[in-house]
Design an enzyme around this catalytic site. Structure first.
Site, PDB file in Angstrom:
ATOM      1  N   TYR A   1       0.940  -1.531 -12.210  1.00 11.76           N
ATOM      2  CA  TYR A   1      -0.401  -1.874 -12.901  1.00 11.76           C
ATOM      3  C   TYR A   1       0.427  -1.099 -14.591  1.00 11.76           C
ATOM      4  O   TYR A   1      -1.444  -0.496 -14.151  1.00 11.76           O
ATOM      5  CB  TYR A   1      -1.404  -1.178 -12.238  1.00 11.76           C
ATOM      6  CG  TYR A   1      -1.054  -1.510 -10.208  1.00 11.76           C
ATOM      7  CD1 TYR A   1      -1.149  -2.956 -10.231  1.00 11.76           C
ATOM      8  CD2 TYR A   1      -0.953  -0.811  -9.548  1.00 11.76           C
ATOM      9  CE1 TYR A   1      -1.506  -3.161  -8.843  1.00 11.76           C
ATOM     10  CE2 TYR A   1      -0.327  -1.663  -8.116  1.00 11.76           C
ATOM     11  CZ  TYR A   1      -0.628  -2.780  -7.613  1.00 11.76           C
ATOM     12  OH  TYR A   1      -0.585  -3.460  -6.835  1.00 11.76           O
TER      13      TYR A   1
ATOM     14  N   ARG B   1       3.565  -1.391  -5.643  1.00 11.35           N
ATOM     15  CA  ARG B   1       3.640   0.103  -6.274  1.00 11.35           C
ATOM     16  C   ARG B   1       5.122   0.223  -5.841  1.00 11.35           C
ATOM     17  O   ARG B   1       5.443   1.131  -6.631  1.00 11.35           O
ATOM     18  CB  ARG B   1       2.370   0.734  -6.126  1.00 11.35           C
ATOM     19  CG  ARG B   1       2.411   1.984  -7.043  1.00 11.35           C
ATOM     20  CD  ARG B   1       1.408   2.816  -6.534  1.00 11.35           C
ATOM     21  NE  ARG B   1       0.447   2.351  -6.164  1.00 11.35           N
ATOM     22  CZ  ARG B   1      -0.360   2.488  -7.184  1.00 11.35           C
ATOM     23  NH1 ARG B   1      -0.926   2.683  -8.116  1.00 11.35           N
ATOM     24  NH2 ARG B   1      -1.702   1.545  -6.299  1.00 11.35           N
TER      25      ARG B   1
ATOM     26  N   CYS C   1     -11.407   3.991 -29.796  1.00 13.65           N
ATOM     27  CA  CYS C   1     -12.907   4.959 -29.919  1.00 13.65           C
ATOM     28  C   CYS C   1     -13.962   4.799 -29.158  1.00 13.65           C
ATOM     29  O   CYS C   1     -15.210   4.101 -29.105  1.00 13.65           O
ATOM     30  CB  CYS C   1     -13.406   3.931 -31.171  1.00 13.65           C
ATOM     31  SG  CYS C   1     -12.403   3.321 -32.334  1.00 13.65           S
ATOM     32  N   GLU C   2     -13.042   5.481 -27.663  1.00 14.59           N
ATOM     33  CA  GLU C   2     -14.357   6.326 -27.162  1.00 14.59           C
ATOM     34  C   GLU C   2     -13.205   7.502 -26.660  1.00 14.59           C
ATOM     35  O   GLU C   2     -12.134   7.001 -25.941  1.00 14.59           O
ATOM     36  CB  GLU C   2     -14.794   4.560 -25.331  1.00 14.59           C
ATOM     37  CG  GLU C   2     -13.621   4.237 -25.280  1.00 14.59           C
ATOM     38  CD  GLU C   2     -14.543   3.123 -23.777  1.00 14.59           C
ATOM     39  OE1 GLU C   2     -14.577   3.731 -22.943  1.00 14.59           O
ATOM     40  OE2 GLU C   2     -14.452   2.341 -24.718  1.00 14.59           O
TER      41      GLU C   2
ATOM     42  N   GLY D   1       0.629  -1.181  -0.005  1.00 12.22           N
ATOM     43  CA  GLY D   1      -0.486  -0.015   0.167  1.00 12.22           C
ATOM     44  C   GLY D   1       0.714   1.239   0.485  1.00 12.22           C
ATOM     45  O   GLY D   1       0.018   2.660  -0.234  1.00 12.22           O
TER      46      GLY D   1
ATOM     47  N   TYR E   1      -9.229   5.329 -13.375  1.00 10.82           N
ATOM     48  CA  TYR E   1      -8.892   5.667 -11.859  1.00 10.82           C
ATOM     49  C   TYR E   1      -8.516   7.098 -11.844  1.00 10.82           C
ATOM     50  O   TYR E   1      -7.989   8.045 -10.942  1.00 10.82           O
ATOM     51  CB  TYR E   1      -7.724   5.316 -10.930  1.00 10.82           C
ATOM     52  CG  TYR E   1      -7.291   4.021 -11.054  1.00 10.82           C
ATOM     53  CD1 TYR E   1      -8.171   2.495 -10.366  1.00 10.82           C
ATOM     54  CD2 TYR E   1      -6.276   3.130 -11.486  1.00 10.82           C
ATOM     55  CE1 TYR E   1      -8.274   2.002 -10.217  1.00 10.82           C
ATOM     56  CE2 TYR E   1      -6.879   1.961 -11.657  1.00 10.82           C
ATOM     57  CZ  TYR E   1      -6.921   1.115 -10.675  1.00 10.82           C
ATOM     58  OH  TYR E   1      -6.981  -0.408 -10.773  1.00 10.82           O
TER      59      TYR E   1
ATOM     60  N   GLU F   1       3.627  -6.822   2.212  1.00 10.71           N
ATOM     61  CA  GLU F   1       3.426  -7.283   0.298  1.00 10.71           C
ATOM     62  C   GLU F   1       4.044  -5.718  -0.383  1.00 10.71           C
ATOM     63  O   GLU F   1       2.514  -5.269  -1.211  1.00 10.71           O
ATOM     64  CB  GLU F   1       1.979  -7.623   0.656  1.00 10.71           C
ATOM     65  CG  GLU F   1       1.822  -8.561   1.434  1.00 10.71           C
ATOM     66  CD  GLU F   1      -0.086  -9.628   1.645  1.00 10.71           C
ATOM     67  OE1 GLU F   1      -0.010  -8.518   0.713  1.00 10.71           O
ATOM     68  OE2 GLU F   1       0.261 -10.144   1.593  1.00 10.71           O
ATOM     69  N   PRO F   2       4.639  -5.292  -0.735  1.00 11.45           N
ATOM     70  CA  PRO F   2       4.842  -4.204  -1.171  1.00 11.45           C
ATOM     71  C   PRO F   2       4.745  -4.517  -2.568  1.00 11.45           C
ATOM     72  O   PRO F   2       5.304  -5.691  -3.256  1.00 11.45           O
ATOM     73  CB  PRO F   2       6.034  -3.573  -1.009  1.00 11.45           C
ATOM     74  CG  PRO F   2       6.967  -4.843  -0.830  1.00 11.45           C
ATOM     75  CD  PRO F   2       6.082  -5.722  -0.121  1.00 11.45           C
TER      76      PRO F   2
HETATM   77  N1  LLP Z   1      -1.345  -7.096  -0.962  1.00 14.34           N
HETATM   78  C1  LLP Z   1      -2.650  -7.083  -1.264  1.00 14.34           C
HETATM   79  C2  LLP Z   1      -3.296  -8.266  -0.815  1.00 14.34           C
HETATM   80  C3  LLP Z   1      -3.158  -6.234  -1.940  1.00 14.34           C
HETATM   81  O1  LLP Z   1      -4.399  -6.709  -2.680  1.00 14.34           O
HETATM   82  C4  LLP Z   1      -2.290  -5.231  -3.212  1.00 14.34           C
HETATM   83  C5  LLP Z   1      -2.953  -4.969  -4.447  1.00 14.34           C
HETATM   84  C6  LLP Z   1      -1.467  -5.592  -2.546  1.00 14.34           C
HETATM   85  C7  LLP Z   1      -0.322  -6.518  -1.563  1.00 14.34           C
HETATM   86  C8  LLP Z   1      -0.124  -4.275  -3.154  1.00 14.34           C
HETATM   87  O2  LLP Z   1      -0.671  -3.336  -2.809  1.00 14.34           O
HETATM   88  P1  LLP Z   1       0.819  -1.601  -3.578  1.00 14.34           P
HETATM   89  O3  LLP Z   1       1.589  -2.001  -2.619  1.00 14.34           O
HETATM   90  O4  LLP Z   1       1.216  -1.733  -4.486  1.00 14.34           O
HETATM   91  O5  LLP Z   1       0.055  -0.516  -3.279  1.00 14.34           O
HETATM   92  N2  LLP Z   1      -5.140  -1.739  -9.890  1.00 14.34           N
HETATM   93  C9  LLP Z   1      -4.571  -0.519  -9.072  1.00 14.34           C
HETATM   94  C10 LLP Z   1      -3.980  -0.923  -7.885  1.00 14.34           C
HETATM   95  C11 LLP Z   1      -4.911  -2.326  -7.418  1.00 14.34           C
HETATM   96  C12 LLP Z   1      -4.142  -2.537  -5.852  1.00 14.34           C
HETATM   97  C13 LLP Z   1      -4.903  -3.918  -5.449  1.00 14.34           C
HETATM   98  N3  LLP Z   1      -4.053  -4.693  -4.779  1.00 14.34           N
HETATM   99  C14 LLP Z   1      -3.977   0.889  -9.513  1.00 14.34           C
HETATM  100  O6  LLP Z   1      -3.465   0.923 -10.755  1.00 14.34           O
HETATM  101  O7  LLP Z   1      -3.939   2.131  -9.203  1.00 14.34           O
END
Ligand code: LLP
Length: 423
Positions: A377, A281, A348-349, A243, A322, A278-279
């Protein structure tokens, strides 16, 4: 910090010019930097291990952010584990050399087939998100003859994140179970001899740029660990999700991994649990760009100027989905005053608009532009909408680059479909 810089007036990834990659591979193309991936992983890991109170936490990279096999293999070599949410992602992690003992399986809707696959593969931990899933897992575990380590995913009712669609921790979201429910489920798991209840997990959202909600959620999790222990249960693991947000160059500097780790140490330090993070992004976003070519610039009589690219919403859906901001940089910026553009793709949108009224160095047909921060992503969310082939992915290391996912030919795309026998 990332390794995309201007070199002799043109944007390069490490020591390779993006123009050279575009010439060799064509556009659009995703380009990833090994040095940036490695640096982000190491900075995150070192920030955590600087705090003895955190022990040596497991880092399960969120495969969903960028699941290219070469990206996973780059991280595997540094010791990364994997947070996976489907059989496909588990298969990718294994194929990239991430050992099953470092793989975590999460998600609100795992099928029996997927659970059986995960147990046979020997993954480290199943993050259970609901009572029906716990029951399903018991059945699968008995059938397979494996006693899986289980953590219960808790919804701490602290929502956070860069957009409503990526906030997961609020009580109205589909993820995890409430605190009261968690105590009940933990008891169920502890007393089920098919399962090995080992701990708790949470993940409250993505692109979080303020530590306060994370701190609140970690505090809720700490208190729950203590409550369960007071009831006589052992709680050995605490998985605190991902997150942490990144810079998209239009937002204030997000908290550093160091500040994040210091906060974690102050809330859960010394709790005597094996911690996991669980990083996704924060490892991958600024390690990748999407390079596209301007097909032409079209100026309306009212003065509105459209830069029409060969990349579209099917290649990078974040702006359409988003309202996400991606910095757009001309690969070889032309001199002259900045000009306002609507940057759009050929789909086409109207949703196929990357940005409106963006001031950019002057653009002409055939120029290359790079969408920054597209390593997370980006490619993983792409589709073949409008029968546009999935675009290639390139990994750079120093002065070398390799195509790590090839662009399919139209023949390959069409050959996946058949005419029904009556046609
Ligand atoms: N762990 C779990 C259970 C998750 O659902 C996620 C992301 C992560 C870890 C990793 O989160 P991060 O560190 O990447 O923030 N498609 C969206 C983001 C969706 C994230 C979903 N879950 C975007 O493009 O912003």
């Amino acid at each position: 910090m990332n390794h995309f810089d201007l070199r002799e007036g043109a944007l390069a990834c490490e020591s390779v010019s993006l123009a050279a990659i575009a010439r060799a591979v064509g556009t659009p193309v995703y380009v990833y930097s090994s040095a940036t991936l490695e640096r982000h992983y190491q900075v995150f890991r070192d920030a955590l291990t600087a705090h003895p109170a955190l022990g040596s936490p497991a880092i399960a990279y969120a495969v969903k952010a960028n699941s290219n096999l070469s990206v996973l293999a780059t991280l595997a070599r540094l010791g990364a584990g994997a947070d996976t949410v489907s059989q496909g992602e588990i298969r990718r992690a294994l194929a990239a050399g991430i050992p099953p003992e470092r793989i975590v399986f999460s998600g609100v809707g795992k099928t029996s087939e997927e659970l059986a696959f995960a147990l046979k593969a020997g993954v480290a931990q199943i993050n259970v998100e609901s009572e029906p899933e716990l029951k399903r897992l018991t059945g699968v575990a008995r059938a397979v003859g494996v006693r899986p380590a289980v953590v219960i995913r808790v919804n701490p009712d602290v929502g956070a994140g860069g957009h409503a669609k990526i906030s997961t921790g609020g009580h109205e979201s589909k993820f995890g179970v409430s605190l009261a429910e968690a105590e009940r489920l933990y008891r169920l798991a502890e007393t089920d001899d098919a399962l090995n209840a080992v701990g708790l997990a949470c993940h409250i959202g993505s692109q979080i740029t303020d530590l306060a909600p994370l701190e609140a959620a970690f505090g809720v999790m700490r208190d729950l660990v203590l409550r369960l222990r007071a009831q006589g249960w052992t709680v050995e693991r605490l998985d605190l999700g991902g997150g942490l947000g990144v810079s998209y160059f239009n937002n204030p500097e997000p908290p550093s991994p160091r500040a994040f780790a210091a906060m974690a140490a102050s809330v859960v330090g010394g709790l005597d649990v094996e911690l996991a993070f669980e990083p996704g992004r924060v490892i991958a976003a600024n390690a990748g760009v999407l390079v596209a070519r301007v097909i032409h610039v079209h100026e309306r009589p009212d003065g509105r100027r459209f830069a029409v690219l060969d990349a579209a919403m099917n290649d990078l859906i974040r702006p359409a989905m988003y309202e996400a901001y991606h910095d757009i940089r001309p690969v070889a910026p032309r001199p002259g005053a900045a000009v306002s553009y609507d940057v759009v793709g050929p789909v086409c949108e109207t949703g196929d608009t990357f940005t409106r009224d963006r001031l950019l160095a002057p653009l002409e047909g055939d120029d290359l532009v790079a969408f920054m921060s597209a390593g997370a992503y980006g490619a993983v969310m792409s589709s073949e909408y409008n029968t546009r082939p999935l675009i290639p992915e390139v990994l750079v290391r120093g002065d070398a680059f390799a195509v790590v996912r090839a662009r399919p030919s139209y023949e390959e795309m069409l050959s996946r479909e058949t005419r029904a026998p009556w046609l």
